[in-house]
Write an enzyme that holds these catalytic residues in place. Structure first.
Site, PDB file in Angstrom:
ATOM      1  N   LYS A 166       0.851  -1.339   0.067  1.00 40.37           N
ATOM      2  CA  LYS A 166      -0.164   0.146   0.026  1.00 40.37           C
ATOM      3  C   LYS A 166       0.839   1.193   0.037  1.00 40.37           C
ATOM      4  CE  LYS A 166      -3.127  -2.803  -0.463  1.00 40.37           C
ATOM      5  NZ  LYS A 166      -3.695  -3.133  -1.819  1.00 40.37           N
TER       6      LYS A 166
ATOM      7  N   LEU B 158     -10.236  11.223   6.599  1.00 44.95           N
ATOM      8  CA  LEU B 158     -11.558  11.846   5.955  1.00 44.95           C
ATOM      9  C   LEU B 158     -12.773  11.578   6.459  1.00 44.95           C
ATOM     10  CD1 LEU B 158     -10.452  11.224   2.228  1.00 44.95           C
ATOM     11  CD2 LEU B 158      -9.908  13.488   3.746  1.00 44.95           C
TER      12      LEU B 158
ATOM     13  N   HIS C  44     -16.980   5.492  -1.079  1.00 41.84           N
ATOM     14  CA  HIS C  44     -15.849   4.583  -1.631  1.00 41.84           C
ATOM     15  C   HIS C  44     -16.533   4.754  -3.278  1.00 41.84           C
ATOM     16  CE1 HIS C  44     -13.592   0.724  -2.038  1.00 41.84           C
ATOM     17  NE2 HIS C  44     -14.272   0.873  -3.297  1.00 41.84           N
TER      18      HIS C  44
ATOM     19  N   HIS D  14     -15.863  -3.765   6.266  1.00 38.96           N
ATOM     20  CA  HIS D  14     -15.071  -3.663   5.120  1.00 38.96           C
ATOM     21  C   HIS D  14     -15.397  -4.806   3.952  1.00 38.96           C
ATOM     22  CE1 HIS D  14     -12.835  -0.578   6.818  1.00 38.96           C
ATOM     23  NE2 HIS D  14     -12.731  -1.329   8.120  1.00 38.96           N
TER      24      HIS D  14
ATOM     25  N   LYS E  65     -18.214  -5.295   1.251  1.00 36.16           N
ATOM     26  CA  LYS E  65     -19.317  -4.636   0.543  1.00 36.16           C
ATOM     27  C   LYS E  65     -20.643  -5.391   0.455  1.00 36.16           C
ATOM     28  CE  LYS E  65     -15.669  -2.580  -2.451  1.00 36.16           C
ATOM     29  NZ  LYS E  65     -14.955  -3.061  -3.643  1.00 36.16           N
TER      30      LYS E  65
ATOM     31  N   GLU F  30      -9.173   2.488  -6.353  1.00 40.01           N
ATOM     32  CA  GLU F  30     -10.269   2.802  -5.625  1.00 40.01           C
ATOM     33  C   GLU F  30     -10.026   4.300  -4.997  1.00 40.01           C
ATOM     34  OE1 GLU F  30     -10.933  -1.407  -3.262  1.00 40.01           O
ATOM     35  OE2 GLU F  30     -10.047   0.240  -1.948  1.00 40.01           O
TER      36      GLU F  30
ATOM     37  N   GLU G 195      -6.273   2.756  -2.703  1.00 36.20           N
ATOM     38  CA  GLU G 195      -5.334   1.515  -3.194  1.00 36.20           C
ATOM     39  C   GLU G 195      -5.903   0.960  -4.563  1.00 36.20           C
ATOM     40  OE1 GLU G 195      -7.281  -1.653  -0.686  1.00 36.20           O
ATOM     41  OE2 GLU G 195      -6.637  -0.516   0.956  1.00 36.20           O
TER      42      GLU G 195
ATOM     43  N   ARG H 144      -7.159  -7.278  -9.872  1.00 37.90           N
ATOM     44  CA  ARG H 144      -8.132  -8.626 -10.120  1.00 37.90           C
ATOM     45  C   ARG H 144      -9.562  -8.283 -10.731  1.00 37.90           C
ATOM     46  NH1 ARG H 144      -8.763  -7.571  -4.664  1.00 37.90           N
ATOM     47  NH2 ARG H 144     -10.997  -6.946  -4.255  1.00 37.90           N
TER      48      ARG H 144
HETATM   49  C1  MV4 Z   1      -9.806   5.892   4.951  1.00 42.34           C
HETATM   50  C2  MV4 Z   1     -11.078   6.487   5.397  1.00 42.34           C
HETATM   51  C3  MV4 Z   1     -10.910   8.028   5.923  1.00 42.34           C
HETATM   52  N1  MV4 Z   1      -9.923   8.586   5.778  1.00 42.34           N
HETATM   53  N2  MV4 Z   1      -8.791   6.645   4.672  1.00 42.34           N
HETATM   54  C4  MV4 Z   1     -10.982   1.280   4.942  1.00 42.34           C
HETATM   55  C5  MV4 Z   1     -10.930   0.370   4.106  1.00 42.34           C
HETATM   56  C6  MV4 Z   1      -9.761   0.829   3.105  1.00 42.34           C
HETATM   57  N3  MV4 Z   1      -9.795   0.513   1.766  1.00 42.34           N
HETATM   58  C7  MV4 Z   1      -9.758   2.155   3.309  1.00 42.34           C
HETATM   59  N4  MV4 Z   1     -10.417   2.654   4.336  1.00 42.34           N
HETATM   60  C8  MV4 Z   1     -10.836   3.875   4.841  1.00 42.34           C
HETATM   61  N5  MV4 Z   1      -9.668   4.636   4.610  1.00 42.34           N
HETATM   62  C9  MV4 Z   1      -8.592   7.916   4.976  1.00 42.34           C
HETATM   63  N6  MV4 Z   1      -7.804   8.723   4.981  1.00 42.34           N
HETATM   64  C10 MV4 Z   1     -12.191   5.667   5.846  1.00 42.34           C
HETATM   65  C11 MV4 Z   1     -12.100   4.464   5.502  1.00 42.34           C
HETATM   66  C12 MV4 Z   1     -13.398   3.646   5.671  1.00 42.34           C
HETATM   67  C13 MV4 Z   1     -13.840   2.923   4.395  1.00 42.34           C
HETATM   68  C14 MV4 Z   1     -13.579   3.080   3.106  1.00 42.34           C
HETATM   69  C15 MV4 Z   1     -14.155   2.457   2.176  1.00 42.34           C
HETATM   70  C16 MV4 Z   1     -15.379   1.843   2.454  1.00 42.34           C
HETATM   71  C17 MV4 Z   1     -15.755   1.700   3.616  1.00 42.34           C
HETATM   72  C18 MV4 Z   1     -15.082   2.049   4.811  1.00 42.34           C
HETATM   73  C19 MV4 Z   1     -15.580   1.891   6.026  1.00 42.34           C
HETATM   74  C20 MV4 Z   1     -14.848   2.606   7.161  1.00 42.34           C
HETATM   75  C21 MV4 Z   1     -13.593   3.279   7.035  1.00 42.34           C
END
Ligand code: MV4
Length: 451
Positions: free
Chosen positions: A116, A203, A208, A235, A237, A275, A287, A291
């Site tokens: 990452k 944030l 997402h 996490h 979906k 993403e 990220e 796939r």
């Molecule tokens: C974050 C965020 C807020 N701010 N990064 C969680 C999974 C990973 N893919 C990234 N995630 C997050 N990163 C920052 N700087 C909030 C999340 C997050 C989230 C992101 C996508 C989908 C669901 C989520 C649920 C909780 C937190």
């Protein structure tokens, strides 16, 4: 074209790939564990090979057994599906070393995006917007403090080998920073065998949003628009949308173009998903997944492009047969993931499916390997079906989804169909007013009401 492909997966995604192959005149080889002998993906394949016992690490993750199965069946290529070995760079490399084609990106790109920190640094270098944070790993508390002060609290400590939500810690003020850092590092080491962590600004309440891309071996790279995957629980979906999402076509074109420029520079091949977090105004890369994704069908329904067939053509060495301007976005699509889980507490609900009736009709697609009499096994992922609907508007799509969920009969086991029915009747959901935290809050409130 390839004459025969081995599909290194099971369940609905194995069927999905078989269907693509059959339409292209390609023979399929299924692999299966001992307990999957009667699975639909085995029944529908042209040939099948047992690769080991129930435990995935001895079968669906058993690289020597899979390579052997491909060799004895005279297979030319391997499609890994999602999960299992799909993002294992060394598997992709081993497949190619055996003179087989891996249907996916190059192992160097899988490896890069699996780290990452490296992927974020690369994304920035390629001109994509990223979340403010540390430039690379955090090695000492002084740098952590300086970085956190610069970007402002609250911050997140993320594990470089994490991803998909694992190994994230929230830090609200400076005095918690040192403890969190030590703990995050320790947890990352035991979970991933790698204690590298980085800092990022938190944030609050983002969505997402992810872009689907396809690139061939001749430098053509296009995007198929975005999916809103904000509805998640722990996490995972639960429901995904494409078409009329939180962004308009102007923003889609702008971010889509940036994504294509970035990944072209990288020389990325095959399918991928980039993403982002979206705060209602700006996009931030988080990220990249190298796939085919579970939720790819919503993109297929709004673009009319068969992503799996394109993956196979690209891997064979054909150029993309269309350009960005040929990609049209038509209407709206929603996918509901249906899991064999108790709808109240999400505990697994394996067992025999005594009754099965799948919905159908205009604009309805069901991707599932279920059948009446099938036993859902406790050894594997609980996803048993994906119900995907399409409509000319989001509203039409919601009406169609409601009637399709009402038609769906899965008897003998518990499923998450009742939860999906509740979600789509919520005013916030109907109005598209949700962020990545909305579903967890909804499920929590629902639990309180039930008690
Ligand atoms: C974050 C965020 C807020 N701010 N990064 C969680 C999974 C990973 N893919 C990234 N995630 C997050 N990163 C920052 N700087 C909030 C999340 C997050 C989230 C992101 C996508 C989908 C669901 C989520 C649920 C909780 C937190």
């Amino acid at each position: 074209m390839f004459e025969k492909i081995l599909i290194a997966n099971r369940g609905e995604i194995a069927l999905r790939i078989q269907r693509a192959c059959r339409e292209m005149g390609i023979k399929t080889v299924a692999v299966h564990s001992t307990v999957d002998e009667n699975a639909m993906h085995v029944r529908l394949a042209d040939e099948s090979v047992c690769i080991g016992p129930a435990s995935a690490k001895d079968s669906y993750l058993n690289i020597p057994a899979i390579i052997t199965a491909a060799t004895i069946t005279n297979t030319e290529a391997i499609h890994p599906g999602y999960g299992f070995l799909s993002e294992n760079a060394s598997f992709a490399e081993i497949v190619e070393e055996h003179g087989l084609r891996f249907i996916g990106p190059g192992f160097d790109h899988i490896s890069l995006m699996g780290d990452k920190i490296a992927s974020k640094l690369k994304a920035e270098e390629l001109g994509l917007p990223i979340v403010p944070g540390s430039k690379g790993p955090i090695n000492d508390i002084e740098t952590a403090k300086k970085t956190a002060k610069k970007i402002g609290f609250p911050v997140l400590v993320k594990a470089s080998a994490g991803g998909g939500g694992r190994g994230i810690k929230i830090v609200r003020e400076e005095k918690e920073l040192e403890n969190s850092l030590v703990q995050a590092r320790r947890e990352a080491l035991s979970a991933f065998g790698n204690d590298s962590v980085y800092l990022e600004k938190l944030l609050e309440g983002p969505r997402h949003i992810e872009f689907q891309i396809l690139g061939d071996n001749f430098g053509h790279l296009i995007h198929l628009g975005e999916r809103d995957c904000s509805l998640q629980r722990r996490h995972q979906k639960i429901l995904e949308e494409a078409g009329f999402t939180a962004i308009d076509t102007g923003l889609r074109d702008k971010i889509g173009t940036q994504v294509c420029e970035a990944l072209s520079k990288l020389g990325y091949r095959n399918a991928g998903t980039v993403e982002f977090l979206f705060d209602g105004r700006d996009f931030y890369f988080i990220e990249m997944n190298t796939r085919l994704q579970v939720e790819h069908p919503v993109t297929e329904l709004v673009t009319g492009i068969d992503i799996v067939q394109e993956q196979i053509k690209i891997a064979y060495g054909q150029p993309l047969s269309f350009k960005q301007k040929d990609v049209m976005f038509n209407g709206h699509s929603i996918e509901c993931r249906i899991n064999a889980e108790d709808p109240n507490d999400f505990s697994p609900s394996p067992g025999r499916v005594t009754d099965y009736h799948a919905p159908g009709g205009f604009g309805v697609r069901v991707d599932s390997a279920l059948y009446s009499g099938y036993s859902v096994l406790p050894y594997y992922d609980s996803l048993i079906s994906k119900l995907i609907v399409h409509g000319t508007s989001r509203n039409e799509c919601l009406l169609r989804l409601e009637r399709a969920l009402d038609e769906y009969v899965i008897g003998g086991i518990e499923s998450t169909i009742p939860i999906q029915k509740e979600i789509i009747k919520e005013t916030n959901f109907i109005n598209g007013e949700y962020d990545v935290h909305w579903l967890e809050k909804f499920l929590n409130d629902r639990k309180k009401v039930k008690k």
